[in-house]
Scaffold this motif. Structure first.
Motif, PDB file in Angstrom:
ATOM      1  N   SER A  39      45.078  31.541  47.877  1.00  0.00           N
ATOM      2  CA  SER A  39      43.866  31.477  47.080  1.00  0.00           C
ATOM      3  C   SER A  39      43.971  32.447  45.909  1.00  0.00           C
ATOM      4  CB  SER A  39      42.655  31.829  47.942  1.00  0.00           C
ATOM      5  OG  SER A  39      41.516  31.966  47.135  1.00  0.00           O
ATOM      6  N   PRO A  40      44.096  31.937  44.686  1.00  0.00           N
ATOM      7  CA  PRO A  40      44.157  32.847  43.528  1.00  0.00           C
ATOM      8  C   PRO A  40      42.878  33.670  43.388  1.00  0.00           C
ATOM      9  CG  PRO A  40      44.756  30.608  42.887  1.00  0.00           C
ATOM     10  CD  PRO A  40      44.277  30.553  44.291  1.00  0.00           C
ATOM     11  N   LEU A  41      41.729  33.075  43.724  1.00  0.00           N
ATOM     12  CA  LEU A  41      40.465  33.800  43.633  1.00  0.00           C
ATOM     13  C   LEU A  41      40.438  34.946  44.650  1.00  0.00           C
ATOM     14  CD1 LEU A  41      37.700  33.869  42.272  1.00  0.00           C
ATOM     15  CD2 LEU A  41      36.850  32.432  44.113  1.00  0.00           C
ATOM     16  N   GLY A  42      40.884  34.682  45.876  1.00  0.00           N
ATOM     17  CA  GLY A  42      40.936  35.731  46.892  1.00  0.00           C
ATOM     18  C   GLY A  42      41.891  36.843  46.508  1.00  0.00           C
ATOM     19  N   ILE A  43      43.049  36.486  45.938  1.00  0.00           N
ATOM     20  CA  ILE A  43      44.022  37.493  45.522  1.00  0.00           C
ATOM     21  C   ILE A  43      43.432  38.346  44.404  1.00  0.00           C
ATOM     22  CG2 ILE A  43      46.265  37.831  44.431  1.00  0.00           C
ATOM     23  CD1 ILE A  43      47.216  35.288  45.850  1.00  0.00           C
TER      24      ILE A  43
ATOM     25  N   LEU B  98      41.327  43.498  42.613  1.00  0.00           N
ATOM     26  CA  LEU B  98      40.360  44.262  41.835  1.00  0.00           C
ATOM     27  C   LEU B  98      39.689  45.329  42.706  1.00  0.00           C
ATOM     28  CD1 LEU B  98      38.913  44.457  39.083  1.00  0.00           C
ATOM     29  CD2 LEU B  98      37.183  42.948  40.007  1.00  0.00           C
ATOM     30  N   VAL B  99      39.221  44.940  43.884  1.00  0.00           N
ATOM     31  CA  VAL B  99      38.571  45.892  44.782  1.00  0.00           C
ATOM     32  C   VAL B  99      39.564  46.948  45.253  1.00  0.00           C
ATOM     33  CG1 VAL B  99      37.438  46.120  47.031  1.00  0.00           C
ATOM     34  CG2 VAL B  99      36.796  44.263  45.487  1.00  0.00           C
ATOM     35  N   GLY B 100      40.772  46.542  45.615  1.00  0.00           N
ATOM     36  CA  GLY B 100      41.786  47.505  46.061  1.00  0.00           C
ATOM     37  C   GLY B 100      42.176  48.472  44.968  1.00  0.00           C
ATOM     38  N   GLY B 101      42.292  47.979  43.732  1.00  0.00           N
ATOM     39  CA  GLY B 101      42.618  48.867  42.620  1.00  0.00           C
ATOM     40  C   GLY B 101      41.517  49.864  42.341  1.00  0.00           C
ATOM     41  N   LEU B 102      40.260  49.430  42.440  1.00  0.00           N
ATOM     42  CA  LEU B 102      39.135  50.355  42.229  1.00  0.00           C
ATOM     43  C   LEU B 102      39.096  51.427  43.304  1.00  0.00           C
ATOM     44  CD1 LEU B 102      36.283  47.942  41.083  1.00  0.00           C
ATOM     45  CD2 LEU B 102      37.460  49.671  39.728  1.00  0.00           C
ATOM     46  N   ILE B 103      39.314  51.027  44.547  1.00  0.00           N
ATOM     47  CA  ILE B 103      39.315  52.009  45.626  1.00  0.00           C
ATOM     48  C   ILE B 103      40.502  52.957  45.485  1.00  0.00           C
ATOM     49  CG2 ILE B 103      39.557  52.304  48.126  1.00  0.00           C
ATOM     50  CD1 ILE B 103      37.976  49.698  48.435  1.00  0.00           C
ATOM     51  N   GLY B 104      41.668  52.425  45.141  1.00  0.00           N
ATOM     52  CA  GLY B 104      42.866  53.261  44.995  1.00  0.00           C
ATOM     53  C   GLY B 104      42.775  54.231  43.830  1.00  0.00           C
ATOM     54  N   SER B 105      42.005  53.890  42.783  1.00  0.00           N
ATOM     55  CA  SER B 105      41.906  54.789  41.633  1.00  0.00           C
ATOM     56  C   SER B 105      41.071  56.028  41.931  1.00  0.00           C
ATOM     57  CB  SER B 105      41.315  54.037  40.437  1.00  0.00           C
ATOM     58  OG  SER B 105      39.964  53.684  40.711  1.00  0.00           O
TER      59      SER B 105
ATOM     60  N   LEU C 280      49.564  55.619  40.966  1.00  0.00           N
ATOM     61  CA  LEU C 280      50.316  54.965  42.045  1.00  0.00           C
ATOM     62  C   LEU C 280      49.382  54.472  43.141  1.00  0.00           C
ATOM     63  CD1 LEU C 280      53.424  57.318  42.366  1.00  0.00           C
ATOM     64  CD2 LEU C 280      53.336  55.017  41.406  1.00  0.00           C
ATOM     65  N   ALA C 281      48.336  55.243  43.442  1.00  0.00           N
ATOM     66  CA  ALA C 281      47.387  54.819  44.464  1.00  0.00           C
ATOM     67  C   ALA C 281      46.614  53.582  43.998  1.00  0.00           C
ATOM     68  CB  ALA C 281      46.416  55.960  44.787  1.00  0.00           C
ATOM     69  N   ALA C 282      46.305  53.502  42.701  1.00  0.00           N
ATOM     70  CA  ALA C 282      45.600  52.329  42.180  1.00  0.00           C
ATOM     71  C   ALA C 282      46.492  51.094  42.263  1.00  0.00           C
ATOM     72  CB  ALA C 282      45.161  52.573  40.738  1.00  0.00           C
ATOM     73  N   ILE C 283      47.783  51.241  41.950  1.00  0.00           N
ATOM     74  CA  ILE C 283      48.718  50.106  42.020  1.00  0.00           C
ATOM     75  C   ILE C 283      48.890  49.653  43.472  1.00  0.00           C
ATOM     76  CG2 ILE C 283      51.137  49.435  41.696  1.00  0.00           C
ATOM     77  CD1 ILE C 283      51.136  51.250  39.204  1.00  0.00           C
TER      78      ILE C 283
ATOM     79  N   GLY D 170      45.129  45.150  48.302  1.00  0.00           N
ATOM     80  CA  GLY D 170      43.884  44.399  48.221  1.00  0.00           C
ATOM     81  C   GLY D 170      44.117  42.932  47.916  1.00  0.00           C
ATOM     82  N   GLY D 171      45.103  42.630  47.074  1.00  0.00           N
ATOM     83  CA  GLY D 171      45.438  41.225  46.795  1.00  0.00           C
ATOM     84  C   GLY D 171      45.911  40.513  48.037  1.00  0.00           C
ATOM     85  N   TYR D 172      46.746  41.197  48.832  1.00  0.00           N
ATOM     86  CA  TYR D 172      47.234  40.593  50.077  1.00  0.00           C
ATOM     87  C   TYR D 172      46.080  40.368  51.048  1.00  0.00           C
ATOM     88  CZ  TYR D 172      49.676  40.025  54.492  1.00  0.00           C
ATOM     89  OH  TYR D 172      50.094  39.553  55.699  1.00  0.00           O
ATOM     90  N   ALA D 173      45.245  41.401  51.195  1.00  0.00           N
ATOM     91  CA  ALA D 173      44.121  41.286  52.126  1.00  0.00           C
ATOM     92  C   ALA D 173      43.139  40.199  51.676  1.00  0.00           C
ATOM     93  CB  ALA D 173      43.407  42.634  52.250  1.00  0.00           C
ATOM     94  N   GLY D 174      42.866  40.129  50.379  1.00  0.00           N
ATOM     95  CA  GLY D 174      41.967  39.095  49.873  1.00  0.00           C
ATOM     96  C   GLY D 174      42.506  37.699  50.098  1.00  0.00           C
TER      97      GLY D 174
END
Length: 175
Positions: free
Chosen positions: A123-127, A132-139, A149-152, A158-162
């Motif tokens: 699912s491209p939308l899920g990824i 986006l959510v994983g990058g925000l949390i990692g930043s 590095l934490a944001a990346i 987050g893309g995998y989990a989504g």
């Protein structure tokens, strides 16, 4: 007043591009001229080169080389083999019917085959939402280069989990 000339060296990639363009152009010209083996260009014969280089005859009087005529095979020999066929008689038909009557009949129901389980699609939308959510949390973790590095890492995780969550939701909607 002192003036210094700024050296502007050619970038190595530009030099490589220029060399490769020149090489491709030369190979193409050689192929068109017929200088390369197995090329489809017309090969220049030595007699034509001698006539054109001497310059004694005008261009209108020079004769073009005779075209090469290739013989095309149009007919092939085809051999048809015919074998004698055995004709079916009434005796053979009766034997076949008797053989079918002797065999016991199977009246069981044919097995029902199940459809294969549907495969969940990525699912491209899920990824995208997960990244986006994983990058925000990692930043929000660490500082400096560690924060980058934490944001990346958060975006990748987050893309995998989504994607996995979207796949599970696809199965839930089909059942």
């Amino acid at each position: 007043m002192e003036t210094t000339a700024a050296s502007n060296p050619i970038h190595p990639l530009m030099a490589a591009a220029a060399v490769s363009l020149t090489l491709v152009s030369l190979v193409g010209a050689a192929a068109i001229a017929g200088l390369l083996p197995n090329s489809h260009g017309a090969a220049v014969s030595s007699s034509t080169v001698d006539r054109t280089s001497s310059g004694s005859a005008p261009l209108a009087q020079q004769s073009a080389p005779a075209p090469v005529v290739r013989e095309i095979v149009r007919y092939k020999t085809v051999v048809h083999h015919e074998y004698p066929r055995r004709h079916e008689t009434a005796y053979d038909k009766d034997r076949a019917q008797l053989a079918q009557a002797d065999q016991p009949r199977d009246y069981r129901q044919a097995p029902a085959y199940q459809q294969p389980a549907p495969v969940a699609q990525n699912s491209p939308l899920g990824i995208g939402i997960g990244a986006l959510v994983g990058g925000l949390i990692g930043s929000h973790v660490g500082g400096g280069n560690g924060r980058t590095l934490a944001a990346i890492a958060g975006a990748v995780g987050g893309g995998y989990a989504g994607n996995e969550i979207a796949k599970r939701n696809q199965f839930a909607g089909q059942q």
